[in-house]
Design a protein around this motif. Structure first.
Motif, PDB file in Angstrom:
ATOM      1  N   ARG A  75     -28.582 -15.751 -24.666  1.00 51.47           N
ATOM      2  CA  ARG A  75     -27.587 -16.525 -23.917  1.00 51.47           C
ATOM      3  C   ARG A  75     -26.290 -15.723 -23.772  1.00 51.47           C
ATOM      4  O   ARG A  75     -25.707 -15.652 -22.694  1.00 51.47           O
ATOM      5  CB  ARG A  75     -27.327 -17.837 -24.663  1.00 51.47           C
ATOM      6  N   GLY A  76     -25.878 -15.100 -24.870  1.00 51.71           N
ATOM      7  CA  GLY A  76     -24.656 -14.287 -24.833  1.00 51.71           C
ATOM      8  C   GLY A  76     -24.813 -13.064 -23.936  1.00 51.71           C
ATOM      9  O   GLY A  76     -23.891 -12.688 -23.213  1.00 51.71           O
ATOM     10  N   VAL A  77     -25.991 -12.446 -23.993  1.00 50.16           N
ATOM     11  CA  VAL A  77     -26.231 -11.251 -23.172  1.00 50.16           C
ATOM     12  C   VAL A  77     -26.163 -11.616 -21.690  1.00 50.16           C
ATOM     13  O   VAL A  77     -25.496 -10.944 -20.897  1.00 50.16           O
ATOM     14  CB  VAL A  77     -27.600 -10.620 -23.522  1.00 50.16           C
ATOM     15  N   TRP A  78     -26.835 -12.714 -21.316  1.00 46.48           N
ATOM     16  CA  TRP A  78     -26.792 -13.151 -19.899  1.00 46.48           C
ATOM     17  C   TRP A  78     -25.359 -13.440 -19.476  1.00 46.48           C
ATOM     18  O   TRP A  78     -24.919 -13.037 -18.399  1.00 46.48           O
ATOM     19  CB  TRP A  78     -27.621 -14.433 -19.700  1.00 46.48           C
ATOM     20  N   GLN A  79     -24.621 -14.151 -20.349  1.00 44.78           N
ATOM     21  CA  GLN A  79     -23.237 -14.521 -20.009  1.00 44.78           C
ATOM     22  C   GLN A  79     -22.389 -13.290 -19.688  1.00 44.78           C
ATOM     23  O   GLN A  79     -21.538 -13.319 -18.809  1.00 44.78           O
ATOM     24  CB  GLN A  79     -22.572 -15.243 -21.189  1.00 44.78           C
ATOM     25  N   ALA A  80     -22.643 -12.199 -20.420  1.00 46.82           N
ATOM     26  CA  ALA A  80     -21.808 -11.007 -20.266  1.00 46.82           C
ATOM     27  C   ALA A  80     -22.336 -10.070 -19.179  1.00 46.82           C
ATOM     28  O   ALA A  80     -21.782  -8.985 -18.980  1.00 46.82           O
ATOM     29  CB  ALA A  80     -21.728 -10.275 -21.605  1.00 46.82           C
ATOM     30  N   THR A 241     -24.422 -15.736 -30.176  1.00 43.37           N
ATOM     31  CA  THR A 241     -24.036 -15.579 -28.767  1.00 43.37           C
ATOM     32  C   THR A 241     -22.889 -14.571 -28.631  1.00 43.37           C
ATOM     33  O   THR A 241     -22.861 -13.778 -27.691  1.00 43.37           O
ATOM     34  CB  THR A 241     -23.636 -16.928 -28.132  1.00 43.37           C
ATOM     35  N   SER A 242     -21.954 -14.574 -29.588  1.00 41.44           N
ATOM     36  CA  SER A 242     -20.863 -13.577 -29.547  1.00 41.44           C
ATOM     37  C   SER A 242     -21.431 -12.163 -29.623  1.00 41.44           C
ATOM     38  O   SER A 242     -20.957 -11.253 -28.932  1.00 41.44           O
ATOM     39  CB  SER A 242     -19.901 -13.761 -30.724  1.00 41.44           C
ATOM     40  N   ARG A 245     -22.873 -11.213 -26.342  1.00 39.12           N
ATOM     41  CA  ARG A 245     -21.834 -10.864 -25.364  1.00 39.12           C
ATOM     42  C   ARG A 245     -21.256  -9.482 -25.649  1.00 39.12           C
ATOM     43  O   ARG A 245     -21.076  -8.665 -24.753  1.00 39.12           O
ATOM     44  CB  ARG A 245     -20.711 -11.916 -25.383  1.00 39.12           C
ATOM     45  N   ARG A 246     -20.994  -9.221 -26.919  1.00 35.99           N
ATOM     46  CA  ARG A 246     -20.298  -7.981 -27.283  1.00 35.99           C
ATOM     47  C   ARG A 246     -21.149  -6.729 -26.990  1.00 35.99           C
ATOM     48  O   ARG A 246     -20.633  -5.712 -26.548  1.00 35.99           O
ATOM     49  CB  ARG A 246     -19.907  -8.027 -28.763  1.00 35.99           C
ATOM     50  N   ASP A 249     -20.699  -5.248 -23.512  1.00 39.28           N
ATOM     51  CA  ASP A 249     -19.468  -4.455 -23.356  1.00 39.28           C
ATOM     52  C   ASP A 249     -19.589  -3.107 -24.057  1.00 39.28           C
ATOM     53  O   ASP A 249     -19.094  -2.096 -23.571  1.00 39.28           O
ATOM     54  CB  ASP A 249     -18.270  -5.222 -23.933  1.00 39.28           C
TER      55      ASP A 249
END
Ligand code: FES
Length: 579
Positions: A75-80, A241-242, A245-246, A249
């Motif tokens: 979920r975090g990967v998709w969001q980012a 999820t963090s 996301r990270r 980046d």
């Protein structure tokens, strides 16, 4: 344009672009197969591919929640703006793998490295938790050197037995001794069995799992605060999820393990190990991880930092509380902020900031769990290194887990040739053992066992348990569980199977331990030892084929991290050709 923006990778510079970008036959195949999985071009085009290396298994009780966490990472990967793919890797279940999960640590390290290298992976999330998964995944990621974040599984909930708090491992050894002494009946023993492991998550004492996840964070390989969150806490999902996301980046920033890790990072790892009263196993794993980064950690560095660092985590087995309490007390960032003056604050981390920046606002909430610097559990001494004619290449002791009266001790040896010999004779009423005896276990080392199992906390003979004895000096070339305690001298190097001096000890030999002087001495003359060495014969090979043969041919000793010789840092391996 900022400096950071200038450094960002462009989509055509991604590793995965080589697989899916070009207009050629092979890329056509890769793209058509992604479509076979149900993904459309816009799902992956121009996006970093994030490999989620998942050590989930039905036989790894510490990581049962990883299927769900992998979805939360995605979920975090998709969001980012990344493209997540999940890849199963060997699970390394501490409880169920034999002869020991340590036998397979390098197996997973090799697998992680090659899985990352051979696939179109731009960044990796390393999902571990149970003891050996942490060093193995990090070792592999260091060698692969693509952006990577270690995601720890988190400790399980505290155990409970009729209102008494139970800690993994630590209370098993404690109540097993009580059972041996005749103080617990069958029914009580079953109740403890029911209550000691109450949720998914790794062991919740400061055993090897919590030690290694804390070290992973301290060397900069996890997001800040990740290591202490209990496995079933909703904050653990948010951390997943963090992390997802990270990592996206990090790929654009091209922040690789080689950019994160330095001698300063490993200094911080060792200081953290000491301040938390960490597992003795951490020494082996730290040396192995640093070795992959081309950094040498001499044993004396551990001893020196141990002397300078107070033990302030009041967590079992050295202290009173458990990891859940540690999290509620502020967790690792708060502890690190408290020991800030012992750290190298400028060491880089996967957050893209330094460890000093990561922890600057972290506060200790409970001074009884994370102790003030002037009221530590111990002013020093989480782990000391011993040397002497019995361990020319070193041995390890955790004085905070030992009875103080035994830290200077001289006594006669009782020698067990191997684990089965010990198991068969330890409770024999005729064993000539007293509380002054020194129990010696041979053939527990990396090669001799093989795989250096956690046999080093030899049980106290039942007849002494009944007399109220709960600790004795014990010596082996094995490891001990990070959840254990006792005056156990471990990792004796060179090991028995290589003909180290431990192989030459005989019943009745006098052994002298002086922890303050860091001395481990066998009171047998050099001439007599030379005579015994002449008649010593190496054990027959245990494997004629397969992984075991590879293991025995390549394994190094404890003071070198027990990595395979051919996996040590060297010239970087080339990217695979794509035909
Ligand atoms: Fe997995 Fe203890 S059994 S960490």
């Amino acid at each position: 344009m900022s400096t950071d923006a200038k450094k960002r990778k462009q989509p055509h510079e991604l590793r995965s672009y080589r697989w899916v970008g070009p207009d050629d036959l092979r890329s056509f195949t890769h793209r058509s197969r992604l479509k076979q999985l149900g993904f459309a071009q816009q799902d992956w085009e121009g996006k970093p591919v994030i490999g989620i290396l998942n050590t989930w298994s039905d036989l790894n009780t510490c990581q049962v929640h990883f299927r769900q966490r992998a979805e939360e990472i995605k979920r975090g990967v998709w969001q980012a703006g990344g493209f997540p793919v999940e890849i199963p890797v060997t699970s390394l279940s501490e409880t169920f793998m034999k002869p020991s999960a340590m036998f397979y640590r390098n197996f997973l390290a090799m697998e992680a490295e090659e899985v990352i290298r051979c696939h179109p992976i731009d960044g990796a999330i390393l999902m571990g938790g149970c003891d050996k998964t942490t060093p193995a995944l990090i070792m592999g990621a260091i060698s692969a050197n693509v952006p990577a974040i270690y995601f720890p599984g988190g400790p399980m909930l505290k155990g409970n037995w009729c209102g008494t708090t139970l800690g993994s491992g630590t209370d098993v050894w404690k109540y097993w001794a009580e059972r041996g002494a005749g103080n617990l009946d069958e029914c009580q023993w079953r109740q403890i069995e029911d209550g000691i492991a109450r949720s998914t998550g790794h062991c919740m004492t400061m055993g090897t799992a919590s030690t290694m996840t804390s070290i992973a964070e301290a060397i900069g390989m996890s997001l800040s605060g990740a290591a202490s969150i209990p496995a079933v806490h909703s904050a653990h999902t948010r951390m997943a999820t963090s992390t997802g996301r990270r990592i996206v980046d990090m790929v654009w920033e091209d922040l690789k393990p080689a950019d994160v890790l330095s001698l300063d990072s490993f200094h911080n790892g060792i200081v953290t190990d000491m301040a938390i009263g960490g597992s003795t196993n951490a020494i082996i794993h730290l040396i192995a991880m640093a070795g992959r980064a081309g950094i040498k950690l001499p044993l004396e560095m551990f001893d020196k930092l141990s002397q300078q660092t107070p033990v302030i985590a009041n967590i079992r087995p050295s202290g009173e509380f458990l990891m859940e309490d540690f999290y509620d007390a502020g967790g690792l960032p708060a502890l690190l902020n408290r020991i800030r003056k012992f750290l190298k604050p400028d060491a880089m981390t996967v957050t893209g900031k330094t460890i000093g920046q990561n922890i600057e606002s972290a506060k200790v909430i409970s001074d009884s769990v994370i102790l003030p610097l002037d009221k530590p559990l111990s002013q020093a001494g989480a782990t000391f290194i011993l040397r002497g004619n019995l361990a020319p290449n070193g041995a390890v002791i955790k004085p905070t887990a030992a009875e103080k009266r035994l830290l200077k001790h001289t006594g006669p040896a009782i020698v067990f040739a191997n684990f089965m010999d010990m198991k068969n004779r330890i409770d024999d009423e005729n064993l000539n053992v007293t509380s002054d005896s020194v129990l010696v276990l041979q053939n527990g080392g990396p090669l001799g066992a093989p795989g250096m199992p956690e046999w080093g906390m030899l049980p106290i003979p039942k007849k002494l348990l009944k007399q109220g004895i709960r600790d004795m000096v014990r010596i082996s070339d094995a490891r001990m569980s990070g959840t254990s305690y006792g005056t156990c001298i471990l990792h004796v190097s060179p090991e028995t199977a290589l003909g180290g001096p431990i192989a030459l000890i005989r019943d009745g030999d006098i052994i002298e331990l002086d922890v303050a002087a860091r001395r481990l001495h066998l009171q047998v003359s050099d001439a007599e030892l030379a005579k015994r060495r002449e008649s010593w014969k190496p054990p027959a090979p245990k494997f004629e084929r397969g992984y075991g043969q590879l293991f025995c041919g390549e394994i190094t000793q404890a003071d070198q991290g027990c990595d395979f010789k051919f996996l040590h840092a060297g010239k970087a391996t080339a990217e695979p050709d794509i035909y």
